[in-house]
Scaffold this active site. Sequence first.
Site, PDB file in Angstrom:
ATOM      1  N   ASP A  80      12.066  33.034   8.870  1.00 52.44           N
ATOM      2  CA  ASP A  80      13.252  33.691   8.322  1.00 52.44           C
ATOM      3  C   ASP A  80      13.080  35.203   8.274  1.00 52.44           C
ATOM      4  O   ASP A  80      14.016  35.942   8.543  1.00 52.44           O
ATOM      5  CB  ASP A  80      13.547  33.158   6.910  1.00 52.44           C
ATOM      6  N   HIS A 136      16.697  17.603  17.114  1.00 51.81           N
ATOM      7  CA  HIS A 136      16.035  16.302  17.067  1.00 51.81           C
ATOM      8  C   HIS A 136      15.217  16.049  18.323  1.00 51.81           C
ATOM      9  O   HIS A 136      14.123  15.506  18.267  1.00 51.81           O
ATOM     10  CB  HIS A 136      17.090  15.194  16.956  1.00 51.81           C
ATOM     11  N   ARG A 167       7.838  20.924   3.297  1.00 50.42           N
ATOM     12  CA  ARG A 167       9.279  21.225   3.262  1.00 50.42           C
ATOM     13  C   ARG A 167       9.988  20.005   2.675  1.00 50.42           C
ATOM     14  O   ARG A 167      10.438  19.123   3.402  1.00 50.42           O
ATOM     15  CB  ARG A 167       9.787  21.486   4.673  1.00 50.42           C
ATOM     16  N   ARG A 219      17.678  32.631  14.214  1.00 47.86           N
ATOM     17  CA  ARG A 219      16.505  31.931  14.742  1.00 47.86           C
ATOM     18  C   ARG A 219      16.854  30.718  15.604  1.00 47.86           C
ATOM     19  O   ARG A 219      16.009  30.209  16.331  1.00 47.86           O
ATOM     20  CB  ARG A 219      15.566  31.526  13.595  1.00 47.86           C
ATOM     21  N   GLU A 265      10.176  35.863   2.648  1.00 50.61           N
ATOM     22  CA  GLU A 265      10.910  35.634   3.897  1.00 50.61           C
ATOM     23  C   GLU A 265      12.211  36.417   3.962  1.00 50.61           C
ATOM     24  O   GLU A 265      13.010  36.231   4.872  1.00 50.61           O
ATOM     25  CB  GLU A 265      11.146  34.135   4.100  1.00 50.61           C
ATOM     26  N   CYS A 312       3.179  30.964   6.323  1.00 57.39           N
ATOM     27  CA  CYS A 312       3.550  29.614   6.749  1.00 57.39           C
ATOM     28  C   CYS A 312       4.656  29.634   7.800  1.00 57.39           C
ATOM     29  O   CYS A 312       5.167  28.587   8.176  1.00 57.39           O
ATOM     30  CB  CYS A 312       3.958  28.767   5.548  1.00 57.39           C
TER      31      CYS A 312
HETATM   32  C1  PEP Z   1       9.857  30.402   7.260  1.00 61.24           C
HETATM   33  O1  PEP Z   1      11.006  30.814   7.071  1.00 61.24           O
HETATM   34  O2  PEP Z   1       8.998  31.047   7.894  1.00 61.24           O
HETATM   35  C2  PEP Z   1       9.447  29.095   6.754  1.00 61.24           C
HETATM   36  C3  PEP Z   1       8.212  28.685   6.853  1.00 61.24           C
HETATM   37  O3  PEP Z   1      10.400  28.314   6.202  1.00 61.24           O
HETATM   38  P1  PEP Z   1      11.473  27.478   7.058  1.00 61.24           P
HETATM   39  O4  PEP Z   1      11.018  27.499   8.489  1.00 61.24           O
HETATM   40  O5  PEP Z   1      11.463  26.125   6.472  1.00 61.24           O
HETATM   41  O6  PEP Z   1      12.721  28.244   6.823  1.00 61.24           O
HETATM   42 MG    MG Z   2      12.257  29.925   5.608  1.00 57.80          MG
END
Ligand code: PEP
Ligand code: MG
Length: 604
Positions: free
Chosen positions: A458, A192, A299, A468, A434, A505
């Site tokens: 991911d 946050h 998202r 991550r 991903e 993305c």
């Molecule tokens: C990703 O995994 O790269 C992605 C864009 O989705 P998120 O970050 O929401 O897991």
């Molecule tokens: Mg993802």
Amino acid sequence: MDRMISGIAASPGFAVGEAHLLHRGEILVEERKLEPDEVEAEVRRFESSLEKAREEIEALQEKITNTMGEEGARIFGVHQMILHDPMVVEATKEGIRQSLRNAGAVFDEIMGGMRDTLSEAADEYLAQRSLDIEDVRRRVLMQLAPGGRLLLRDLRRPVVVVAEELTPSETAHLDPEKVLAFVTEAGGRTSHAAIMARSLGVPAVAGVSRITERVRTGSLIAVDGTSGQVAVNPDEYMIKFFESQKAIFAELERELLKLKNLPAVTLDGREVELSANIEFPEGVESALNYGARGIGLLRTEYLYLGCEELPSEDKQYSDYLKMVEQVAPDSVIIRTFDLGGDKVGVVPATPLERNPFLGWRAIRVSLAHPKVFMNQLRAILRTSAHGPVKLIFPMISGLEELMQAKEILNQAKESLSREGMPFDEDLPVGIMMEIPAACAMADILAAEADFLSIGTNDLIQYSLAVDRGNAQVAYLYQELHPAILRQVKMVIDAGHRHGKWVGMCGEMSANPLATMILIGMGLDELSMSPELLPEIKKVIRSCTHAEAKACADDALNQNTVEGVTGVARRYTEGKLGELVTDVGEGAAVYPPLLQTTEEEKEDA
Ligand code: PEP
Ligand code: MG
């Protein structure tokens, strides 16, 4: 000067200033035995402290709603819930009566226990909730025993706030005039505090190991939130360097914003789509302000994380529709819920798991709850009748999952047709690439999808076996790893062989060092946090596609991260003006600067 310390780049920008250390556990809670005739008065004192805490939070909610919108304030809804939770309120009263101890001691024991249990949860989302518990604990204890930890609103002059971790309300008390930057031991890009720091434009570095032991209040500290570096007690040379970076950064931001309405086109005329990733309705405005051509990833799960239950189809439809109408004629790629992993909370209840990122997440949750899935698909389909919408499924690991998801989508279409509700019959359906398994069979999946979007956040964690959100192994989270480049290339080629559009993305799309490699490999679209768009556009507009292609070929021939980084630096040099292009590089970035010779220092 002490050495540079690497952390996680949580919010871009540079700052140099005096550190202000916020210690944990500064509130001393005395323990006192009560006489039986004092008990009810103590219970009332506790109730009145709760009431004051609720009022404080209400005031805070109002302030945050006015400055940052509903989403920022939503966090405090959770705090209100905690303050009404019988497990907290009734348990404390009961404890006071049973143990004949003062309210502060009993309340502290209950909240401290909850906080510690949650903070040990392997799941990052649950671990983050421990911050909310801690926040409420402090707030009520401050009422019971005034004079605790200095809150950020009490800061007298601009400082760099250094803490083990920051709770949402500590961050929210921030006056951007008084806080030059945040540096924390815990947290990551998704905490946050990081989200709020970014939306307020305050640089932040998270995951800086033992920083609270390395600085004292009053020490000088230099912060680079762009690449996630911190220098404690910087020498004069380093201060000058940071100050110059800060000035360059501000100038660059101004310059970059001038590109807002220009296309992302290479010098030899190849256009790349640049779009934005957003989580909240306010993100649309930000995306448009930074010149995004559409939303490359919505998202959806973030819209409802603070809710007690997932909303109805109608509510989802009206939420999506507002965003789609704002973004039209550009399109919005709506991702079905990616619940689980670090995003648990709303129904369907996600069980506690040892390895949540390898567990019940995203499409797996949706497929297990066809009704929830159906509601969302119907809402997205209905939205598609009113503007350009694309649908994307997260965490597809194989063909069966994709086919099952498409089967439910067909059922949603049939039900809408039966009810005479309009929708786009040809709604494009894409897959988030991903999971390494999906990349390995990209050719097969590409045949069944209308488009592919590579989710490197991911993909990197699964390919390199690096959580991550884990600051300890963040140095291994390498976007320019040859294994990642190869998978990206494989996906792009497979998509294109089938005549499908391929985008990205994940955060890698916002790494300026990766831009030439990615467009050189042939990526059609890059989608990222809105504020990072101009920088990437600048790189695209500064190179030819032929140059990018040569850069990509060269990068793909490298055997090591270092090799790829070297290639990327060589080709990208000068494309962003003087700003060091360090994003995503972690510890590999600053050593050359620290190795600067005495002669160079004199020259500087
Ligand atoms: C990703 O995994 O790269 C992605 C864009 O989705 P998120 O970050 O929401 O897991
Ligand atoms: Mg993802």
